[in-house]
Design an enzyme around this catalytic site. Structure first.
Site, PDB file in Angstrom:
ATOM      1  N   HIS A  54      22.686   6.015   0.699  1.00 25.63           N
ATOM      2  CA  HIS A  54      22.501   7.470   0.724  1.00 25.63           C
ATOM      3  C   HIS A  54      23.690   8.050   1.484  1.00 25.63           C
ATOM      4  CE1 HIS A  54      20.810  11.420   1.227  1.00 25.63           C
ATOM      5  NE2 HIS A  54      19.767  11.076   0.498  1.00 25.63           N
ATOM      6  N   LEU A  66       9.817   7.890  -6.778  1.00 32.11           N
ATOM      7  CA  LEU A  66       8.371   8.125  -6.655  1.00 32.11           C
ATOM      8  C   LEU A  66       7.779   8.301  -8.049  1.00 32.11           C
ATOM      9  CD1 LEU A  66       8.644  10.629  -3.662  1.00 32.11           C
ATOM     10  CD2 LEU A  66       7.749   8.303  -3.535  1.00 32.11           C
ATOM     11  N   THR A  83       7.468   4.835   1.092  1.00 34.32           N
ATOM     12  CA  THR A  83       6.891   6.066   0.531  1.00 34.32           C
ATOM     13  C   THR A  83       6.722   7.127   1.603  1.00 34.32           C
ATOM     14  OG1 THR A  83       5.694   4.749  -1.105  1.00 34.32           O
ATOM     15  CG2 THR A  83       4.870   6.982  -0.693  1.00 34.32           C
ATOM     16  N   ARG A 121      24.860  10.216  -6.157  1.00 34.08           N
ATOM     17  CA  ARG A 121      24.987   9.579  -4.847  1.00 34.08           C
ATOM     18  C   ARG A 121      26.102   8.566  -4.709  1.00 34.08           C
ATOM     19  NH1 ARG A 121      18.817   8.658  -3.301  1.00 34.08           N
ATOM     20  NH2 ARG A 121      18.521  10.874  -3.105  1.00 34.08           N
ATOM     21  N   SER A 178       0.824  -1.220   0.000  1.00 37.05           N
ATOM     22  CA  SER A 178       0.000   0.000   0.000  1.00 37.05           C
ATOM     23  C   SER A 178       0.852   1.262   0.000  1.00 37.05           C
ATOM     24  CB  SER A 178      -0.945  -0.005   1.205  1.00 37.05           C
ATOM     25  OG  SER A 178      -0.183  -0.048   2.401  1.00 37.05           O
ATOM     26  N   ARG A 227      20.477   5.027  -9.146  1.00 36.80           N
ATOM     27  CA  ARG A 227      19.272   5.843  -9.337  1.00 36.80           C
ATOM     28  C   ARG A 227      19.560   7.328  -9.133  1.00 36.80           C
ATOM     29  NH1 ARG A 227      15.101   7.761  -5.623  1.00 36.80           N
ATOM     30  NH2 ARG A 227      16.386   6.911  -3.953  1.00 36.80           N
ATOM     31  N   HIS A 277      19.906   2.677   1.313  1.00 33.06           N
ATOM     32  CA  HIS A 277      18.749   3.543   1.080  1.00 33.06           C
ATOM     33  C   HIS A 277      17.780   2.991   0.045  1.00 33.06           C
ATOM     34  CE1 HIS A 277      16.612   7.327   0.886  1.00 33.06           C
ATOM     35  NE2 HIS A 277      16.845   7.448  -0.413  1.00 33.06           N
ATOM     36  N   ASP A 313      10.253  -8.640   0.666  1.00 32.80           N
ATOM     37  CA  ASP A 313       9.368  -9.823   0.573  1.00 32.80           C
ATOM     38  C   ASP A 313       8.955 -10.126  -0.868  1.00 32.80           C
ATOM     39  OD1 ASP A 313       9.515  -9.674   3.317  1.00 32.80           O
ATOM     40  OD2 ASP A 313       7.482  -8.914   3.599  1.00 32.80           O
ATOM     41  N   GLU A 357      18.708  18.392  -6.362  1.00 35.46           N
ATOM     42  CA  GLU A 357      19.418  17.322  -5.637  1.00 35.46           C
ATOM     43  C   GLU A 357      20.575  16.842  -6.485  1.00 35.46           C
ATOM     44  OE1 GLU A 357      16.681  14.304  -4.260  1.00 35.46           O
ATOM     45  OE2 GLU A 357      15.406  15.801  -3.333  1.00 35.46           O
ATOM     46  N   GLU A 392       9.605   0.108  -6.031  1.00 30.59           N
ATOM     47  CA  GLU A 392      11.002  -0.192  -5.688  1.00 30.59           C
ATOM     48  C   GLU A 392      11.359  -1.665  -5.820  1.00 30.59           C
ATOM     49  OE1 GLU A 392      12.394   1.838  -2.211  1.00 30.59           O
ATOM     50  OE2 GLU A 392      14.217   0.621  -2.112  1.00 30.59           O
TER      51      GLU A 392
HETATM   52  P1  FAD Z   1       6.741   1.122  -0.348  1.00 37.34           P
HETATM   53  O1  FAD Z   1       6.332   2.528  -0.278  1.00 37.34           O
HETATM   54  O2  FAD Z   1       7.842   0.693   0.546  1.00 37.34           O
HETATM   55  O3  FAD Z   1       5.466   0.229  -0.041  1.00 37.34           O
HETATM   56  C1  FAD Z   1       5.601  -1.160   0.131  1.00 37.34           C
HETATM   57  C2  FAD Z   1       4.313  -1.694   0.702  1.00 37.34           C
HETATM   58  O4  FAD Z   1       4.324  -3.100   0.642  1.00 37.34           O
HETATM   59  C3  FAD Z   1       4.092  -1.339   2.148  1.00 37.34           C
HETATM   60  O5  FAD Z   1       2.734  -1.028   2.307  1.00 37.34           O
HETATM   61  C4  FAD Z   1       4.430  -2.629   2.880  1.00 37.34           C
HETATM   62  O6  FAD Z   1       3.795  -2.786   4.113  1.00 37.34           O
HETATM   63  C5  FAD Z   1       3.915  -3.631   1.878  1.00 37.34           C
HETATM   64  N1  FAD Z   1       4.493  -4.972   2.007  1.00 37.34           N
HETATM   65  C6  FAD Z   1       5.797  -5.327   1.962  1.00 37.34           C
HETATM   66  N2  FAD Z   1       5.928  -6.647   2.101  1.00 37.34           N
HETATM   67  C7  FAD Z   1       4.676  -7.154   2.228  1.00 37.34           C
HETATM   68  C8  FAD Z   1       4.146  -8.448   2.424  1.00 37.34           C
HETATM   69  N3  FAD Z   1       4.931  -9.538   2.549  1.00 37.34           N
HETATM   70  N4  FAD Z   1       2.798  -8.594   2.514  1.00 37.34           N
HETATM   71  C9  FAD Z   1       1.975  -7.516   2.428  1.00 37.34           C
HETATM   72  N5  FAD Z   1       2.429  -6.268   2.268  1.00 37.34           N
HETATM   73  C10 FAD Z   1       3.757  -6.084   2.160  1.00 37.34           C
HETATM   74  N6  FAD Z   1      12.297   8.521  -3.512  1.00 37.34           N
HETATM   75  C11 FAD Z   1      12.072   9.643  -4.232  1.00 37.34           C
HETATM   76  O7  FAD Z   1      11.746   9.572  -5.424  1.00 37.34           O
HETATM   77  N7  FAD Z   1      12.185  10.864  -3.630  1.00 37.34           N
HETATM   78  C12 FAD Z   1      12.529  11.013  -2.326  1.00 37.34           C
HETATM   79  O8  FAD Z   1      12.605  12.122  -1.826  1.00 37.34           O
HETATM   80  C13 FAD Z   1      12.796   9.847  -1.574  1.00 37.34           C
HETATM   81  N8  FAD Z   1      13.181   9.941  -0.274  1.00 37.34           N
HETATM   82  C14 FAD Z   1      13.305   8.803   0.454  1.00 37.34           C
HETATM   83  C15 FAD Z   1      13.597   8.902   1.821  1.00 37.34           C
HETATM   84  C16 FAD Z   1      13.656   7.763   2.596  1.00 37.34           C
HETATM   85  C17 FAD Z   1      13.976   7.881   4.053  1.00 37.34           C
HETATM   86  C18 FAD Z   1      13.430   6.497   2.011  1.00 37.34           C
HETATM   87  C19 FAD Z   1      13.475   5.254   2.841  1.00 37.34           C
HETATM   88  C20 FAD Z   1      13.178   6.391   0.648  1.00 37.34           C
HETATM   89  C21 FAD Z   1      13.112   7.534  -0.129  1.00 37.34           C
HETATM   90  N9  FAD Z   1      12.839   7.463  -1.489  1.00 37.34           N
HETATM   91  C22 FAD Z   1      12.631   8.598  -2.207  1.00 37.34           C
HETATM   92  C23 FAD Z   1      12.561   6.174  -2.126  1.00 37.34           C
HETATM   93  C24 FAD Z   1      11.034   5.995  -2.251  1.00 37.34           C
HETATM   94  O9  FAD Z   1      10.410   6.504  -1.096  1.00 37.34           O
HETATM   95  C25 FAD Z   1      10.671   4.544  -2.398  1.00 37.34           C
HETATM   96  O10 FAD Z   1      11.464   3.927  -3.364  1.00 37.34           O
HETATM   97  C26 FAD Z   1       9.215   4.406  -2.838  1.00 37.34           C
HETATM   98  O11 FAD Z   1       8.401   5.126  -1.960  1.00 37.34           O
HETATM   99  C27 FAD Z   1       8.819   2.956  -2.874  1.00 37.34           C
HETATM  100  O12 FAD Z   1       7.439   2.858  -3.069  1.00 37.34           O
HETATM  101  P2  FAD Z   1       6.790   1.421  -3.214  1.00 37.34           P
HETATM  102  O13 FAD Z   1       5.334   1.618  -3.372  1.00 37.34           O
HETATM  103  O14 FAD Z   1       7.519   0.654  -4.229  1.00 37.34           O
HETATM  104  O15 FAD Z   1       7.121   0.702  -1.819  1.00 37.34           O
HETATM  105  C1  SIN Z   2      16.529  12.556  -0.211  1.00 40.98           C
HETATM  106  O1  SIN Z   2      15.659  13.331   0.166  1.00 40.98           O
HETATM  107  O2  SIN Z   2      17.741  12.782  -0.135  1.00 40.98           O
HETATM  108  C2  SIN Z   2      16.107  11.257  -0.788  1.00 40.98           C
HETATM  109  C3  SIN Z   2      15.774  11.429  -2.201  1.00 40.98           C
HETATM  110  C4  SIN Z   2      15.712  10.107  -2.898  1.00 40.98           C
HETATM  111  O3  SIN Z   2      16.016   9.065  -2.330  1.00 40.98           O
HETATM  112  O4  SIN Z   2      15.365  10.124  -4.076  1.00 40.98           O
END
Ligand code: FAD
Ligand code: SIN
Length: 537
Positions: A248, A398, A48, A296, A15, A392, A357, A227, A120, A381
């Site tokens: 990072h 995002l 996210t 990075r 989610s 990346r 990161h 997972d 950035e 991701e």
């Molecule tokens: P996620 O947002 O991680 O969602 C994964 C979902 O899957 C969660 O709901 C989790 O509970 C669920 N899940 C996982 N395993 C299971 C399972 N076995 N069963 C059921 N549910 C499960 N990116 C940018 O572009 N800009 C930024 O500024 C940026 N800043 C960041 C800062 C931080 C601190 C971090 C950690 C990351 C950052 N990133 C940034 C990277 C970006 O946030 C992520 O790559 C992106 O949000 C991933 O989205 P997603 O939907 O793929 O996964």
């Molecule tokens: C950050 O805010 O430095 C993270 C940005 C990213 O991971 O894309």
């Protein structure tokens, strides 16, 4: 006893931005479809939610262009990006950003009511839309609110997906090279009842995020245990580029130790923060002409090297010359967090260290988000789309998730009415397992795993370190498989098992890449050669 079975048109695992965006696109276009989103804790907990810097998109075409965003992405990716995918994401990105704004997401504006575009590392222009230093929190909030208005989206919290269902569960042999593996849904542990339920779907989308928890120090929350990648790999899906783990450069150094470690956004360097050593001397000019705003991989390696040369436990980010009011307005969370550990960013240099990161590799998908397994898509991701290559570009993640969510929905919709839910799938077989007697068997193995990966498969690698890691991971793998075969399933055991698989995939891919490129640097092969993707078929 008959176990619970859920049938749905589309099953989405996760989610975060990948999962919820896909669900919303599907639900908006087809209110008659049932869309079930599983999430292993609360709906709002995801990578996210923690995104800080923002989302990169060409916004002001008077100064910026698709070509420039494309070139920056290709340059960061160090020769391994898929140019066609880069073009798709860069060009479709702004439309997806406008959409999420329509769905309610807020981004900061200047006094002139224009979007306040940040900068950035690796970006040649200001093109990062952001909401203070809480962009991910705001996007997650907007997505959850929008999804809640669509009655055909059902979010099941505290459901832990355990395995993707394929012909394997019907008793057929499935191999990685078979062209016709099919996905029928997933088995998931309902954490409230302890029961493993069968969720059958016409189409399944894996959007389970990253895997930062394989390392001791990571910016990723504890849900980031890889997972989805591990499940798809077990189901004989294709996984690639796993050696490219992004560290990072600037996580907050907190001697007290935290999991996750707190991120000091790259946007702080975009705002004028300068990397320095303990003596207050700049060092980035020795590594790249872009200094603190180099991509990075270069900055993280430079900090790692300076720490090794000086023996210091961290380097520093100097923001003391910046306008205090502006800093606090742009980075309120970072400012408060620094104060909470006794660092005033306006008076003290902020201590920083690199931390794991982002996972650039993952489930190999095509331009429509399709994996090699039929009726199985992946988004976000957990995927390797070809956008990031060997490294990346900041704030492209995002964006990638939003672009692929739309593409996946557009590919599912014309076909879904021709698909049916597979019948005859057996219940989960838990015979021969008993409740765990000692949790220490899991917790200690997890500690060992993180130590192995942090010591031997970090920013700088070598043949001997990778070999050590593989030998030790093999022991952990065997012990954990024994536990898995004899113990009642728990989220902790499943996560440990998945993390060991991810660690293996990272280490094995690193061993296979006999060159240094992007995020993969090895002292045995310091040159960049002509190698292409490492796929673990
Ligand atoms: P996620 O947002 O991680 O969602 C994964 C979902 O899957 C969660 O709901 C989790 O509970 C669920 N899940 C996982 N395993 C299971 C399972 N076995 N069963 C059921 N549910 C499960 N990116 C940018 O572009 N800009 C930024 O500024 C940026 N800043 C960041 C800062 C931080 C601190 C971090 C950690 C990351 C950052 N990133 C940034 C990277 C970006 O946030 C992520 O790559 C992106 O949000 C991933 O989205 P997603 O939907 O793929 O996964
Ligand atoms: C950050 O805010 O430095 C993270 C940005 C990213 O991971 O894309």
């Amino acid at each position: 006893m008959k176990l619970t079975m859920i049938q749905t048109d589309v099953l989405i695992l996760g989610s975060g931005i990948g999962g919820l965006s896909t669900a919303i696109h599907l639900a908006l276009q087809r209110p008659d479809l049932n869309i079930t989103v599983l999430t292993k804790t609360q709906e709002g907990e995801s990578n996210t939610r923690y995104a800080q810097g923002g989302v990169a998109a060409v916004w002001n075409e008077e100064v910026d262009s698709y070509q420039k965003h494309k070139e920056d992405t290709l340059d960061a990716g160090d020769g391994l990006c898929d140019e066609q995918i880069v073009e798709i994401v860069v060009q479709e990105g702004p439309e997806r950003v406008r959409e999420i704004i329509d769905w309610g997401a807020r981004f900061d504006k200047t006094q002139a009511q224009q979007y306040d575009l940040g900068r950035e590392g690796g970006h040649s222009e200001n093109r990062i839309l952001h909401y203070k230093d809480l962009t991910g929190w705001e996007m997650q909030r907007a997505l959850m609110s929008k999804a809640a208005t669509l009655p055909n989206i059902k979010v099941l919290e505290h459901y832990f997906a355990v395995d993707i269902i394929t012909q394997h569960h019907l008793g057929y042999m499935v191999t990685r090279l078979m062209p016709n593996i099919e996905c029928y849904g997933a088995y998931a542990l309902n954490k409230q009842t302890g029961e493993i339920e069968k969720l059958l779907a016409k189409v399944t989308v894996v959007a389970t995020g990253g895997a930062g928890q394989i390392y001791r120090a990571t910016t990723n929350p504890v849900i980031a245990s890889g997972d989805g990648i591990a499940m798809v790999y077990r189901a004989k899906g294709w996984v690639e580029n796993m050696e490219f783990v992004q560290f990072h450069p600037t996580a907050l150094y907190n001697p007290a130790g935290e999991n996750p470690v707190f991120l000091v956004s790259e946007a702080v360097r975009g705002y004028g923060g300068i990397l320095k050593n303990r003596q207050g001397e700049e060092f980035m000019h020795k590594y790249d002409p872009r200094k603190s705003l180099a991509p990075r991989d270069i900055v993280a390696r430079a900090i790692d090297n300076e720490m090794k040369l000086s023996g210091d436990e961290c380097m520093f980010l100097d923001c003391r010359h910046l306008d205090a009011e502006g800093f606090r307005a742009h980075f309120p969370t970072i400012y408060d967090k620094c104060l909470s550990i006794g660092v005033n960013p306006m008076q003290d240099m902020i201590p920083v260290v690199p931390a794991c990161h982002y996972m650039c590799g993952g489930i190999k998908v095509d331009a429509l988000g399709r994996s090699n397994i039929k009726q199985l898509y992946a988004c976000g991701e957990c995927t390797s789309t070809g956008l990031h290559g060997a490294n990346r570009l900041a704030s492209n993640s995002l964006l990638e998730a939003m672009v692929f969510a739309k593409r996946i929905a557009d590919d599912i919709l014309p076909n879904i009415d021709h698909l049916s839910i597979r019948q005859g799938i057996p219940d989960w077989d838990a015979r021969g397992t008993t409740d765990p007697k000692e949790m220490v068997l899991i917790t200690q193995s997890l500690k060992e795993l993180k130590e192995i990966m942090s010591s031997y498969v970090g920013i700088v690698r070598s043949n001997v370190r990778l070999k050590r890691a593989l030998d030790r991971l093999w022991i952990l793998h065997q012990e954990t498989e024994d536990l898995y075969n004899t113990t009642t399933l728990s989220p902790q055991l499943c996560e440990l098992r998945n993390l060991i698989s991810i660690a293996y995939l990272v280490t094995r891919s690193a061993t296979m890449r006999r060159e240094s490129r992007g995020l993969h640097y090895t002292t045995d092969y310091p040159e960049r050669l002509g190698f292409v993707q490492v796929s673990l078929l």
